[in-house]
Design a protein around this motif. Structure first.
Motif, PDB file in Angstrom:
ATOM      1  N   LEU A 169       0.834  -1.212   0.000  1.00  0.00           N
ATOM      2  CA  LEU A 169       0.000   0.000   0.000  1.00  0.00           C
ATOM      3  C   LEU A 169       0.865   1.255   0.000  1.00  0.00           C
ATOM      4  CD1 LEU A 169      -2.855  -0.953   2.482  1.00  0.00           C
ATOM      5  CD2 LEU A 169      -3.052  -0.563   0.021  1.00  0.00           C
ATOM      6  N   ASP A 176       1.018   6.902   2.014  1.00  0.00           N
ATOM      7  CA  ASP A 176      -0.332   7.269   2.425  1.00  0.00           C
ATOM      8  C   ASP A 176      -0.705   6.436   3.659  1.00  0.00           C
ATOM      9  OD1 ASP A 176      -2.944   7.946   2.681  1.00  0.00           O
ATOM     10  OD2 ASP A 176      -3.427   7.781   0.564  1.00  0.00           O
ATOM     11  N   LEU A 179      -4.362   5.496   4.314  1.00  0.00           N
ATOM     12  CA  LEU A 179      -4.841   4.369   3.527  1.00  0.00           C
ATOM     13  C   LEU A 179      -4.497   3.049   4.218  1.00  0.00           C
ATOM     14  CD1 LEU A 179      -6.272   3.650   0.876  1.00  0.00           C
ATOM     15  CD2 LEU A 179      -4.034   3.447  -0.188  1.00  0.00           C
TER      16      LEU A 179
ATOM     17  N   VAL B  20     -11.543   2.235  -2.382  1.00  0.00           N
ATOM     18  CA  VAL B  20     -10.799   3.320  -1.735  1.00  0.00           C
ATOM     19  C   VAL B  20      -9.315   3.245  -2.089  1.00  0.00           C
ATOM     20  CG1 VAL B  20     -10.047   4.246   0.493  1.00  0.00           C
ATOM     21  CG2 VAL B  20     -12.437   3.668   0.135  1.00  0.00           C
ATOM     22  N   VAL B  21      -8.758   2.026  -2.065  1.00  0.00           N
ATOM     23  CA  VAL B  21      -7.341   1.875  -2.420  1.00  0.00           C
ATOM     24  C   VAL B  21      -7.118   2.342  -3.858  1.00  0.00           C
ATOM     25  CG1 VAL B  21      -5.494   0.214  -2.873  1.00  0.00           C
ATOM     26  CG2 VAL B  21      -6.848   0.037  -0.777  1.00  0.00           C
ATOM     27  N   ARG B  24      -7.324   6.164  -3.996  1.00  0.00           N
ATOM     28  CA  ARG B  24      -6.165   6.852  -3.409  1.00  0.00           C
ATOM     29  C   ARG B  24      -4.909   6.668  -4.261  1.00  0.00           C
ATOM     30  NH1 ARG B  24      -7.418   9.706   1.633  1.00  0.00           N
ATOM     31  NH2 ARG B  24      -5.205   9.756   2.087  1.00  0.00           N
TER      32      ARG B  24
END
Lengths: 417, 328
Positions: A169, A176, A179, B20-21, B24
């Protein structure tokens, strides 16, 4: 913050035969929850120091709360071992931890972060014992070991996946952190959805739960006093306190590596993955070694490996230093995780075994908490190099003292039997 | 039935997470323009322009032509604070070094890096001198707000010239009160604004529980104490007026109001912004100031005429405004 291993994922698949639906579901609940909590654990040091711009001193306190939180988590879990509604209590525990992940998305102040970390640990303490009770309840006596092996293996697998998910991620959405916390929250939520729809099964009534539940029922002061009467336990507590005080928590060791530029900050979560891998690879051979040459020697060897990890950090910025640190830390966990309990258990009368174990574990957790705070302070005021050498010195003294005292522990063990 | 609910809930959470991932990841670094892809003086030719930090694009350094209305051009550096002059852009950003997490990077207008210097603590203010000789940074060494009871700032002036990376820590300057030099060990200095072409600046010096406007001399290394209750001064482009925040309510949650000091007549009057705003203003032109006001987690940039009238919303989701004036 490390993988707790009693079985490997491969063993899980092999042993899943005959395991009840409840156990399979609880295994996956733990898998999802461990992904959730370990991805946060793998980015928390970065989040505090890099994202929020707080000092290593501050992170020492966060790490301290994390370590000390496990003391209260264990005590809390112990008292709730015999609860009437294990599923409800477990669900509350999982829920509290899930909410903590959501709260991290809005936390910027240090006291708030420390409160969240403490609450998260409390949630873990709350759920562990009732969940184990559910597994025991749903499993017929002969395959109890297999059921727990299956559950722990999925749990371990989740702990391995968590930092990998966090790293991916961070790579995809450049640093982020929100996130990462959001996805962690989602994994926790998925675990809860699995749990709340689960109808607990009951295998034929038997009093096997007594055998499985590691937690004590009631701790009386008199009982505690009785434990301390044995000199071997007193020596063991001193050894435990000394060694854990000289232990630098993995999050802080990794921060030290990152601050020297040994690893790019974006790859930080990989350090957790690497250590866990070393742990998985060495668990069985080191276990065999312990059976052959004796637990005290392997236990002491574990702290030599920890010393090796410190010296790895001492090799400022070198790739070799990074490898030595990660391998040393993995071997340290392999050699010491569970061995302390194995050393303690024979020293205790049967009816005080769980109380005694929790006292030793609490001593270890408090020692590590104080160690983390001390290291944070030393790093901030004396600089990283001085702080590292200070802890190398502390650990050398602790290991030598422990080695001398372990003899006494064994001696009194013999005289007690 | 409950099986369906379970599968539905499980799928809903999983799909939300994936969406959402994806969102973003798509809106994160994707919109950023790599500094290396920008042709030299591409930016300079666009002057006059507004520089600011875009809260909606991962805090990228952003430039928009003036008069406003143009698209936002995002650049690679992500900044905590920025400042602009006719020849430089200043960006206080993350260093990647865990012990000194922040640094100041000075860019030419075509985004060639001139120099990078480490800064202690968390960035708070940044300024460039209009003549391009200096830049200044203020950071919080302890505490994180000017409203806090206890905080400590570090303010350093650097030369823009290549090769001289050592800055002047303003705590080492003498404070001159009624002609007498003093040193206060616990003085806090913040909010520098430069005077063009004079090696001179204004700033705030706090000691003995007061926050004074000081008139600093970079060559003599002195700061003359001028008047009480002035924070984060900002000098107009013509050099005739200072706008600053003045504390109108003390206590745990202090309140500030923007005031303007006419340096010719030495008279002070409040400006027509009723909100308490904690920012060092920037001048859009000789008659208009700009500042950021918090809006939830982000900020909006507002502008206000010094003659009066209502504050106007200028840019949503942005802070740390600066003006790149036309050259010549």
């Amino acid at each position: 913050m490390y993988v707790s291993l009693r079985n490997s994922p491969v063993a899980a698949v092999l042993s899943s035969r005959g395991v009840s639906r409840t156990v399979v579901t609880l295994g996956f609940v733990s898998l999802l929850t461990d992904i959730s909590s370990e991805m946060v654990a793998a980015v928390l040091p970065l989040f505090v120091v890099v994202q929020l711009g707080l000092s290593p001193l501050t992170y020492g306190f966060v790490e301290g709360v994390y370590q000390a939180g496990s003391v209260f988590a264990r005590l809390l879990g112990g008292y709730l071992a015999d609860v009437r509604m294990p599923k409800t209590i477990a669900a509350i525990g999982y829920g509290v931890s899930a909410i903590c992940k959501a709260l991290l998305m809005v936390a910027t102040a240090l006291p708030v972060i420390m409160a969240i970390v403490a609450l998260d640990r409390a949630g873990k303490g709350l759920r562990t014992a009732p969940r184990d009770a559910m597994i025991a309840d749903a499993t017929p006596e002969p395959i109890l070991g297999r059921a727990f092996g299956f559950h722990r293996a999925l749990d371990t697998f989740g702990a391995l996946l968590g930092p990998i998910v966090a790293w991916l991620l961070l790579m995809m959405a450049l640093n982020d952190f929100m996130l990462v916390f959001f996805v962690s929250f989602c994994f926790a939520l998925l675990g809860i959805i699995l749990l709340v729809f689960l109808k607990p099964e009951h295998a034929e009534a038997a009093d096997k739960t007594a055998e499985v539940q590691v937690k004590q029922t009631v701790v009386t002061l008199a009982a505690v006093a009785q434990i301390f009467r044995a000199s071997s336990i007193r020596w063991l507590l001193i050894i435990t306190a000394l060694l854990s005080l000289a232990t630098i928590a993995d999050g802080l060791l990794y921060l030290s590596l990152a601050s020297q530029g040994a690893i790019q900050t974006i790859h930080f979560p990989l350090l957790f993955v690497a250590t866990n891998f070393v742990y998985l690879l060495t668990a069985i051979p080191v276990g065999n070694l312990a059976d052959r040459i004796g637990r005290p020697i392997v236990f002491a060897l574990g702290y030599i490996f920890l010393l090796m990890a410190y010296l790895g950090v001492g090799m400022v910025g070198e790739t070799a230093g990074l490898v030595i640190c990660v391998v040393g830390l993995g071997l340290y966990y392999t050699a010491t995780d569970g061995v302390l309990s194995a050393l303690t258990a024979p020293l205790l009368p049967h009816h005080l075994r769980s109380t005694g174990l929790s006292i030793v574990q609490a001593t270890q957790a408090i020692g590590r908490a104080v160690g983390a705070i001390l290291f944070g302070i030393a790093w901030s005021y004396l600089g990283l190099a001085t702080a590292m050498w200070l802890f190398v010195g502390l650990l050398v003294i602790a290991v030598i003292t422990a080695w001398l005292l372990l003899g006494r522990v064994r001696a009194s063990e013999v005289s007690a039997t | 039935m409950s099986k369906l609910v379970q599968i539905g809930a499980f799928a809903a959470v999983a799909i939300t997470a994936v969406v959402v991932v994806a969102f973003r990841v798509a809106t994160g670094p994707g919109v950023t323009v790599d500094a290396s892809s920008i042709k030299p003086s591409q930016l300079a030719s666009r002057a006059p322009a507004l520089s600011f930090i875009d809260d909606t694009a991962s805090d990228s350094l952003t430039v928009q032509s003036l008069p406003a209305g143009d698209e936002r051009r995002h650049y690679k550096p992500t900044c905590q604070r920025t400042a602009a002059s006719s020849s430089y852009l200043l960006c206080l950003n993350r260093s990647g070094n865990l012990l000194l997490p922040f640094q100041a990077t000075l860019f030419t207008l075509d985004l060639q890096e001139v120099k990078t210097v480490p800064i202690e603590g968390v960035p708070s203010r940044s300024r460039l001198s209009p003549d391009g000789k200096y830049f200044a940074t203020t950071s919080f060494v302890t505490g994180d707000s000017y409203a806090a009871e206890l905080f400590s700032t570090r303010t350093v002036i650097f030369s823009t010239a290549a090769g001289s990376d050592a800055g002047l820590n303003l705590e080492a300057f003498d404070l001159i009160i009624n002609g007498e030099p003093f040193r206060f060990v616990d003085a806090n200095i913040w909010g520098v604004t430069f005077v063009a072409g004079q090696d001179r600046f204004f700033a705030t010096a706090a000691f003995n529980g007061h926050r004074y406007l000081v008139d600093g001399d970079i060559t003599k290394r002195t700061m003359v104490v001028l008047r009480d209750n002035v924070e984060c001064p900002s000098l107009s482009p013509d050099g005739l007026r200072l706008v600053y925040k003045k504390r109108v309510e003390e206590g745990q949650y202090p309140k500030w109001r923007f005031h303007m000091l006419d340096l010719v007549t030495n008279t002070e009057r409040p400006l027509s912004e009723d909100r308490s705003i904690d920012d060092q203003v920037a001048w859009l032109d000789d008659d208009t100031i700009m500042y950021a006001a918090p809006n939830g987690d982000a900020h909006d940039i507002w502008k206000l005429g010094i003659a009066g009238g209502k504050p106007e919303l200028m840019l949503k989701g942005a802070h740390s405004p600066g003006v790149i004036p036309p050259r010549g």
